[in-house]
Design a protein around this motif. Structure first.
Motif, PDB file in Angstrom:
ATOM      1  N   GLU A 184     -40.827  -7.953 -15.087  1.00  0.00           N
ATOM      2  CA  GLU A 184     -42.033  -7.139 -15.256  1.00  0.00           C
ATOM      3  C   GLU A 184     -41.701  -5.663 -15.494  1.00  0.00           C
ATOM      4  OE1 GLU A 184     -45.387  -5.990 -14.277  1.00  0.00           O
ATOM      5  OE2 GLU A 184     -44.620  -4.196 -13.310  1.00  0.00           O
ATOM      6  N   PHE A 185     -40.522  -5.235 -15.060  1.00  0.00           N
ATOM      7  CA  PHE A 185     -40.158  -3.819 -15.100  1.00  0.00           C
ATOM      8  C   PHE A 185     -40.214  -3.250 -16.521  1.00  0.00           C
ATOM      9  CE2 PHE A 185     -36.997  -0.421 -15.348  1.00  0.00           C
ATOM     10  CZ  PHE A 185     -37.432   0.389 -14.333  1.00  0.00           C
ATOM     11  N   ASN A 186     -40.953  -2.138 -16.675  1.00  0.00           N
ATOM     12  CA  ASN A 186     -41.137  -1.561 -18.001  1.00  0.00           C
ATOM     13  C   ASN A 186     -41.417  -0.056 -17.882  1.00  0.00           C
ATOM     14  OD1 ASN A 186     -42.269  -0.608 -20.399  1.00  0.00           O
ATOM     15  ND2 ASN A 186     -43.395  -2.495 -20.813  1.00  0.00           N
ATOM     16  N   PRO A 187     -40.367   0.757 -18.099  1.00  0.00           N
ATOM     17  CA  PRO A 187     -40.517   2.204 -17.910  1.00  0.00           C
ATOM     18  C   PRO A 187     -41.647   2.822 -18.730  1.00  0.00           C
ATOM     19  CG  PRO A 187     -38.220   1.644 -18.230  1.00  0.00           C
ATOM     20  CD  PRO A 187     -39.006   0.394 -18.487  1.00  0.00           C
ATOM     21  N   ASN A 207     -29.261  -4.555 -10.167  1.00  0.00           N
ATOM     22  CA  ASN A 207     -28.880  -3.169 -10.472  1.00  0.00           C
ATOM     23  C   ASN A 207     -30.028  -2.190 -10.224  1.00  0.00           C
ATOM     24  OD1 ASN A 207     -30.339  -4.419 -12.446  1.00  0.00           O
ATOM     25  ND2 ASN A 207     -29.301  -3.425 -14.156  1.00  0.00           N
ATOM     26  N   PRO A 208     -30.528  -2.128  -8.977  1.00  0.00           N
ATOM     27  CA  PRO A 208     -31.685  -1.254  -8.724  1.00  0.00           C
ATOM     28  C   PRO A 208     -31.430   0.201  -9.130  1.00  0.00           C
ATOM     29  CG  PRO A 208     -30.836  -2.177  -6.649  1.00  0.00           C
ATOM     30  CD  PRO A 208     -30.082  -2.819  -7.750  1.00  0.00           C
ATOM     31  N   ALA A 209     -30.224   0.693  -8.914  1.00  0.00           N
ATOM     32  CA  ALA A 209     -29.922   2.100  -9.208  1.00  0.00           C
ATOM     33  C   ALA A 209     -30.173   2.421 -10.678  1.00  0.00           C
ATOM     34  CB  ALA A 209     -28.480   2.403  -8.832  1.00  0.00           C
ATOM     35  N   GLU A 210     -29.778   1.495 -11.546  1.00  0.00           N
ATOM     36  CA  GLU A 210     -29.953   1.680 -12.987  1.00  0.00           C
ATOM     37  C   GLU A 210     -31.442   1.797 -13.336  1.00  0.00           C
ATOM     38  OE1 GLU A 210     -28.802  -1.379 -16.251  1.00  0.00           O
ATOM     39  OE2 GLU A 210     -26.993  -0.838 -15.098  1.00  0.00           O
ATOM     40  N   LYS A 211     -32.237   0.954 -12.693  1.00  0.00           N
ATOM     41  CA  LYS A 211     -33.675   0.956 -12.974  1.00  0.00           C
ATOM     42  C   LYS A 211     -34.348   2.206 -12.423  1.00  0.00           C
ATOM     43  CE  LYS A 211     -34.515  -3.718 -14.195  1.00  0.00           C
ATOM     44  NZ  LYS A 211     -34.342  -5.099 -13.781  1.00  0.00           N
ATOM     45  N   VAL A 212     -33.879   2.655 -11.270  1.00  0.00           N
ATOM     46  CA  VAL A 212     -34.418   3.889 -10.699  1.00  0.00           C
ATOM     47  C   VAL A 212     -34.165   5.049 -11.656  1.00  0.00           C
ATOM     48  CG1 VAL A 212     -34.084   5.574  -8.840  1.00  0.00           C
ATOM     49  CG2 VAL A 212     -34.272   3.147  -8.283  1.00  0.00           C
ATOM     50  N   THR A 213     -32.983   5.078 -12.232  1.00  0.00           N
ATOM     51  CA  THR A 213     -32.657   6.141 -13.192  1.00  0.00           C
ATOM     52  C   THR A 213     -33.586   6.076 -14.399  1.00  0.00           C
ATOM     53  OG1 THR A 213     -30.376   5.857 -12.499  1.00  0.00           O
ATOM     54  CG2 THR A 213     -30.732   7.202 -14.458  1.00  0.00           C
ATOM     55  N   ALA A 214     -33.895   4.865 -14.843  1.00  0.00           N
ATOM     56  CA  ALA A 214     -34.795   4.702 -15.995  1.00  0.00           C
ATOM     57  C   ALA A 214     -36.184   5.228 -15.670  1.00  0.00           C
ATOM     58  CB  ALA A 214     -34.865   3.235 -16.402  1.00  0.00           C
ATOM     59  N   VAL A 215     -36.635   5.047 -14.432  1.00  0.00           N
ATOM     60  CA  VAL A 215     -37.955   5.559 -14.044  1.00  0.00           C
ATOM     61  C   VAL A 215     -37.907   7.076 -13.978  1.00  0.00           C
ATOM     62  CG1 VAL A 215     -39.722   5.629 -12.239  1.00  0.00           C
ATOM     63  CG2 VAL A 215     -38.587   3.488 -12.769  1.00  0.00           C
ATOM     64  N   GLU A 216     -36.829   7.590 -13.408  1.00  0.00           N
ATOM     65  CA  GLU A 216     -36.726   9.048 -13.293  1.00  0.00           C
ATOM     66  C   GLU A 216     -36.767   9.729 -14.660  1.00  0.00           C
ATOM     67  OE1 GLU A 216     -34.498   9.285  -8.982  1.00  0.00           O
ATOM     68  OE2 GLU A 216     -33.299   9.289 -10.826  1.00  0.00           O
ATOM     69  N   ALA A 217     -36.252   9.041 -15.666  1.00  0.00           N
ATOM     70  CA  ALA A 217     -36.233   9.610 -17.013  1.00  0.00           C
ATOM     71  C   ALA A 217     -37.636   9.719 -17.601  1.00  0.00           C
ATOM     72  CB  ALA A 217     -35.342   8.762 -17.921  1.00  0.00           C
ATOM     73  N   VAL A 218     -38.521   8.790 -17.260  1.00  0.00           N
ATOM     74  CA  VAL A 218     -39.872   8.836 -17.824  1.00  0.00           C
ATOM     75  C   VAL A 218     -40.873   9.532 -16.901  1.00  0.00           C
ATOM     76  CG1 VAL A 218     -39.622   6.793 -19.266  1.00  0.00           C
ATOM     77  CG2 VAL A 218     -40.511   6.542 -16.943  1.00  0.00           C
ATOM     78  N   ALA A 219     -40.490   9.715 -15.640  1.00  0.00           N
ATOM     79  CA  ALA A 219     -41.411  10.349 -14.690  1.00  0.00           C
ATOM     80  C   ALA A 219     -40.686  11.409 -13.874  1.00  0.00           C
ATOM     81  CB  ALA A 219     -42.027   9.283 -13.785  1.00  0.00           C
ATOM     82  N   PRO A 220     -40.230  12.455 -14.559  1.00  0.00           N
ATOM     83  CA  PRO A 220     -39.452  13.474 -13.840  1.00  0.00           C
ATOM     84  C   PRO A 220     -40.285  14.117 -12.732  1.00  0.00           C
ATOM     85  CG  PRO A 220     -39.961  14.199 -16.089  1.00  0.00           C
ATOM     86  CD  PRO A 220     -40.428  12.788 -15.967  1.00  0.00           C
ATOM     87  N   GLY A 221     -39.691  14.239 -11.564  1.00  0.00           N
ATOM     88  CA  GLY A 221     -40.364  14.906 -10.453  1.00  0.00           C
ATOM     89  C   GLY A 221     -41.332  14.031  -9.675  1.00  0.00           C
TER      90      GLY A 221
END
Ligand SMILES: Nc1nc2c(ncn2[C@@H]2O[C@H](COP(=O)(O)OP(=O)(O)OP(=O)(O)O)[C@@H](O)[C@H]2O)c(=O)[nH]1
Ligand SMILES: [Mg+2]
Ligand SMILES: [Zn+2]
Length: 341
Positions: free
Chosen positions: A118-121, A150-164
């Motif tokens: 389901e994950f979709n940045p 690989n949760p860390a990888e996905k967290v990084t992907a979210v941070e890229a689309v939702a900074p802050g």
């Protein structure tokens, strides 16, 4: 619901002798209203029906309303909705240009997504935009951490689309990661959960409540989709004094109203870069000296992100035009000092 939860903003809207309560549940036009001492079922008065023109003026879960008990205090008639602080709303499904309120008087929205198929940045990015527009603060909650390699990888992907935007990864079955998430549960605040069916909104609420209040159901094995288990919105009170609203799953929140300034808040990275574009009114297309295009060329930003940004701007422009020439709002009649009662 405790008396002191009734904050001054709402109290100031009452006239002497008026009784107010909060809508905790809505099913097929029947409301549950939490007053000072107890809950009652009720519906809006005939007068109210008569005056209301658009869906958004009907009470929604999270609303504070003026009501009048009847049937020995067993039931209640709703006369008026107190002016809302913030609403989370979306365009109603189907072709109509009609606003549907998901939750009223919301301070924060948990955008719930599962760390599975389901994950979709890109979808998270759109949700964040929508939440900023409502006036509430967005928080991204990634569930099913236990099912992700690989949760860390996905967290990084979210941070890229939702900074802050604060973001948490949890396993709502074991409670892993929930301690950190509790940072977001502020006393007196109201949180609404949104996200696709099956991501675990109700499971998370049950965990936070410490008991199985909401029904949950397995996702379909073949495509990871949920079964639309929760069918109505409902507000619960947590031991932290925080109110939390469960909602039925939805695939997308479609934008409602807002102005273009909100886009810049979601896309603060693009906004920052724009300041160094050669031209002040740079559209970041083919203009010389465009800092956004340069960042894309250097691989510092995905081209898709600029596409999302432009798409949102277009969508907002379209809604703004529709709104300007579209439905007439009856707010003035229902709220404020001269409101009809
Ligand atoms: N492994 C794992 N499963 C989870 C987690 N959170 C929820 N689930 C499971 O996911 C399934 C769907 O959870 P629900 O809480 O019903 O999902 P929902 O978002 O409320 O779905 P709707 O009510 O349909 O919108 C259930 O079988 C849960 O047990 C988690 O963190 N880890
Ligand atoms: Mg549910
Ligand atoms: Zn530019």
């Amino acid at each position: 619901m405790k008396r002191n939860d009734f904050i001054p903003f709402f109290k100031d809207q009452l006239e002497t002798g008026e009784q107010a309560g909060r809508i905790t549940r809505l099913t097929h036009g029947l409301y549950t209203i939490a007053g000072d001492e107890r809950e009652r079922n009720g519906e809006v008065s005939g007068r109210f029906h008569h005056v209301v023109e658009v869906d958004r003026d009907y009470p929604a879960v999270g609303d504070w309303v003026v009501f009048e008990p009847y049937d020995n205090g067993e039931r209640a008639k709703i006369h008026r909705v107190l002016t809302r602080k913030a609403v989370l709303s979306r365009k109603k499904a189907g072709g109509s240009h009609s606003e549907q309120i998901i939750a009223a008087n919301v301070d924060a929205v948990f955008i719930v997504t599962a760390l599975t198929q389901e994950f979709n940045p890109r979808r998270i990015e759109r949700y964040v935009q929508q939440v900023y527009e409502s006036g509430a603060r967005p928080v991204v909650v990634c569930t099913k951490k236990d099912l992700c390699e690989n949760p860390a990888e996905k967290v990084t992907a979210v941070e890229a689309v939702a900074p802050g935007v604060p973001m948490y990864a949890v396993d709502s079955l074991s409670g892993h990661g929930i301690t950190e998430l509790k940072e977001e549960l502020k006393q007196g605040e109201t949180i609404s959960l949104v996200g696709s069916s099956g991501v675990g909104k109700s499971t998370l609420i049950n965990y936070l409540l410490g008991k199985d209040v909401q029904e949950t159901q397995n996702v379909r094995q073949d495509d990871d989709r949920g079964r639309h288990t929760t069918t109505h919105r409902e507000l619960f009170e947590l031991s932290t004094g925080t109110f939390i609203i469960d909602t039925p799953g939805m695939r997308e929140l479609q934008l409602w109203g807002g102005d273009e300034g909100d886009v810049d808040q979601t896309f603060s990275d693009i906004d920052r870069l724009s300041e160094t574009c050669k031209f002040r009114d740079c559209k970041h297309e083919t203009e010389p000296g465009c800092a956004v295009q340069l960042a894309i060329q250097k691989g510092e930003m995905e081209a898709d992100r600029l596409k999302s940004y432009n798409k949102l701007k277009r969508e907002l422009k379209r809604l703004e035009l529709k709104d300007r020439y579209g439905t007439h709002r009856t707010n003035r009649m229902l709220h404020g000092p001269n409101a009809i009662k």
